[in-house]
Motif scaffolding. Sequence first.
Motif, PDB file in Angstrom:
ATOM      1  N   UNK A 100      24.639 -49.076  33.290  1.00  7.89           N
ATOM      2  CA  UNK A 100      24.438 -49.203  34.737  1.00  7.89           C
ATOM      3  C   UNK A 100      24.535 -50.663  35.156  1.00  7.89           C
ATOM      4  N   UNK A 101      24.000 -51.562  34.329  1.00  7.81           N
ATOM      5  CA  UNK A 101      24.122 -52.987  34.631  1.00  7.81           C
ATOM      6  C   UNK A 101      25.591 -53.401  34.572  1.00  7.81           C
ATOM      7  N   UNK A 102      26.309 -52.877  33.573  1.00 10.57           N
ATOM      8  CA  UNK A 102      27.735 -53.182  33.453  1.00 10.57           C
ATOM      9  C   UNK A 102      28.513 -52.657  34.660  1.00 10.57           C
ATOM     10  N   UNK A 103      28.159 -51.488  35.149  1.00  9.67           N
ATOM     11  CA  UNK A 103      28.804 -50.952  36.348  1.00  9.67           C
ATOM     12  C   UNK A 103      28.515 -51.852  37.545  1.00  9.67           C
ATOM     13  N   UNK A 236      16.144 -56.862  35.542  1.00  5.18           N
ATOM     14  CA  UNK A 236      17.565 -56.707  35.864  1.00  5.18           C
ATOM     15  C   UNK A 236      17.934 -55.235  36.000  1.00  5.18           C
ATOM     16  N   UNK A 237      17.486 -54.420  35.050  1.00  7.53           N
ATOM     17  CA  UNK A 237      17.843 -53.000  35.071  1.00  7.53           C
ATOM     18  C   UNK A 237      17.328 -52.317  36.331  1.00  7.53           C
ATOM     19  N   UNK A 238      16.084 -52.561  36.688  1.00  2.00           N
ATOM     20  CA  UNK A 238      15.499 -51.910  37.859  1.00  2.00           C
ATOM     21  C   UNK A 238      16.227 -52.324  39.141  1.00  2.00           C
ATOM     22  N   UNK A 239      16.445 -53.625  39.326  1.00  4.14           N
ATOM     23  CA  UNK A 239      17.099 -54.092  40.543  1.00  4.14           C
ATOM     24  C   UNK A 239      18.560 -53.637  40.609  1.00  4.14           C
ATOM     25  N   UNK A 244      22.878 -50.262  42.912  1.00  2.00           N
ATOM     26  CA  UNK A 244      23.990 -49.351  42.665  1.00  2.00           C
ATOM     27  C   UNK A 244      23.930 -48.126  43.559  1.00  2.00           C
ATOM     28  N   UNK A 245      22.752 -47.553  43.701  1.00  3.04           N
ATOM     29  CA  UNK A 245      22.619 -46.378  44.558  1.00  3.04           C
ATOM     30  C   UNK A 245      23.060 -46.691  45.984  1.00  3.04           C
ATOM     31  N   UNK A 358      28.228 -43.390  23.345  1.00  2.05           N
ATOM     32  CA  UNK A 358      29.502 -43.178  24.033  1.00  2.05           C
ATOM     33  C   UNK A 358      29.329 -42.378  25.327  1.00  2.05           C
ATOM     34  N   UNK A 359      28.487 -41.352  25.268  1.00  2.30           N
ATOM     35  CA  UNK A 359      28.295 -40.514  26.443  1.00  2.30           C
ATOM     36  C   UNK A 359      27.599 -41.276  27.560  1.00  2.30           C
ATOM     37  N   UNK A 360      26.603 -42.085  27.198  1.00  2.00           N
ATOM     38  CA  UNK A 360      25.905 -42.890  28.222  1.00  2.00           C
ATOM     39  C   UNK A 360      26.879 -43.837  28.903  1.00  2.00           C
ATOM     40  N   UNK A 361      27.749 -44.468  28.119  1.00  2.00           N
ATOM     41  CA  UNK A 361      28.693 -45.420  28.695  1.00  2.00           C
ATOM     42  C   UNK A 361      29.762 -44.708  29.519  1.00  2.00           C
ATOM     43  N   UNK A 362      30.204 -43.551  29.051  1.00  2.00           N
ATOM     44  CA  UNK A 362      31.235 -42.824  29.791  1.00  2.00           C
ATOM     45  C   UNK A 362      30.701 -42.311  31.122  1.00  2.00           C
ATOM     46  N   UNK A 363      29.549 -41.634  31.095  1.00  2.00           N
ATOM     47  CA  UNK A 363      29.018 -41.021  32.318  1.00  2.00           C
ATOM     48  C   UNK A 363      28.585 -42.057  33.344  1.00  2.00           C
ATOM     49  N   UNK A 364      28.096 -43.194  32.880  1.00  2.00           N
ATOM     50  CA  UNK A 364      27.615 -44.211  33.809  1.00  2.00           C
ATOM     51  C   UNK A 364      28.727 -45.157  34.228  1.00  2.00           C
ATOM     52  N   UNK A 365      29.378 -45.763  33.256  1.00  2.00           N
ATOM     53  CA  UNK A 365      30.354 -46.812  33.511  1.00  2.00           C
ATOM     54  C   UNK A 365      31.712 -46.249  33.956  1.00  2.00           C
TER      55      UNK A 365
END
Length: 605
Positions: A100-103, A236-239, A244-245, A358-365
């Motif tokens: 999510x941070x990467x996105x 960082x993650x929370x903000x 993002x939303x 892999x799934x976390x990165x695919x679905x989020x990023x």
Amino acid sequence: MSDSRVDADISDSSPGESTAPPDDRHDDDQSPGFSGGDDVYASEVEGKQYRGTWYLPLRYDDLTESPETEEYPEQGTGGSFRLTDLPRVPRVGHVVGPSAIMLGASLGSGETLFWPVLTAQFGWMVFWAFIIGVFTQFVINTELQRWTLATGESIFRAFARVGTYWPWAFLVGGLVSLGWPGWAAGAAQVGTTALGLSGSVGVFGFSIATWKLIAVGLMAAIWLSYQTSSVMYNAVEVFQIGLLFVAIGATLMLVAVTGSWVEFANVPDAAQAVGELPEGIDIAVFLGGLAFAGAGGYLNLSQSLWMREKGYGMGNYQGRVKNPLRGDDPEPIERDGFTFRPTVTNLRRWRGWWRVVQLEHFLTFVVGLLVVAPALMSVAIRYAPGTTTDAIQMWLGNVVPVLGPVGSFLVFAILFVALFTTEYAIVESFVRNSADALYEAYGREAGWDLPKLFWRLLTAFCLWGVVIILVFTSPFEGREPFFFLVVGAAMSGVMMWPYTALVLVMNTTRLPEHIQPGWGRVVAMWWATGFYGYFSVLLIGTTLSRLGLSAFETAPSILGSGVGGYALWAAYLLVQGYTVGKSAAGKRDAAGTVADADEATGWFS
């Protein structure tokens, strides 16, 4: 120190929940096996610990050192790893965060600027490069996570095991590519335009552009946000997730309000242009778009550090970077991390962790990029076709004037939030990467404290950004924000070439058979090194030619390049040949060296 402890800080976890460490059993007969799930997958209570960050300290000096055999990672210039079990595998929903941070880092670069302006200029005919860039970065990012997932060490510690000069090299590249506060400047320019605050104000006898003052305020806000959490990563993650939303919601509303969704009907027609570069395209902007079809450059290296902070895999046993101003107990980042015995249970856990990562990165990023970026491209194509301005001016000068109040407000909101989100991620990424690189290359031996180093670099980098924003004047006056972005993005694209090749060689020659990438991933990484290497050589040759060194001109077809250009292409082919040959040899040499390796391996493992 106790054997297990949880400090989730900003999270849904409760310190009162189970913090049981992984099993100490190494006899496969004692494991209930894959079908039972108890020994492979974490319970709901255990999995929830990852929703914040989870650090589970072990008595490091009491652990057995790994032998120098083919079943364990190669030590290189470092010391031996300590043996313990791989933690049980949580659900994907428990580990969302790093991607999510990467996105967030991606939204204000390629997704709102480079690709919308490229598609506005050339239509969907360049869309193929965006799709390829996104999926190429998916492979690169997850390969960057592999070493940390397997050992708990950061990617910079892994680089240092290959050669102590590598962290220094990427540190310099990171400063060149991310040392320019272009995203804060861009957000400020959007903000001043939206609020009608253009012009200058007097400060201590100096006339300073209003956008510069707002940009300085944004840099200060980023610095202050880190002081809200005892674990620097958690803030960082929370903000970032909150921002993002806002950005994604506003983007979908903009497409609905403007009716730009009709432009998607022309996407299939662009298939015939796959592999072609439109005449007159700016190579620097195009390479910047390729680098930022996702995050790009130095930013991508943060995936390793974020997953260590989150507690993925063997990173669960490494400490987190704490805020030195909070006075909390420090958590050690062990120099020579951990590894696991290749028992059947651990191999199945590895396979489970790799699927989750892999799934976390695919679905989020990946999914996030494929939703937001084409939506904004459709708006740019519909309302700014053939634009000749830079990206920020395109949105503010071409698109906003032809939209109604609601559409204009949404454009301002998207641009401001996206640019600020990216600047936030860039500050985080640069500081975290640079602190770790300095610490592993020099600071640890010198007795430095990593959290203090992080905090000092954070402060210095924010002050540096303030100075650059305030003093920058040049012939580019009036275009400073996008100029900063093009410089940073192009350098990020060039930087991706060497570290993609290095990561592939490292993962295929220094990791044991059961942890190595599968052949499908090896081939994908060959493609990635060739892809970024090709466009890097084009950019380098074009830049040198524009500086008067016409002998270094590089032609897209290779044929027709200058004498120096042919030398650049020869260097490219040499690097590519070495990368392919070395990684293939590593895969060949490791085959059949670990019993039951097929429990963890696969074609795209």
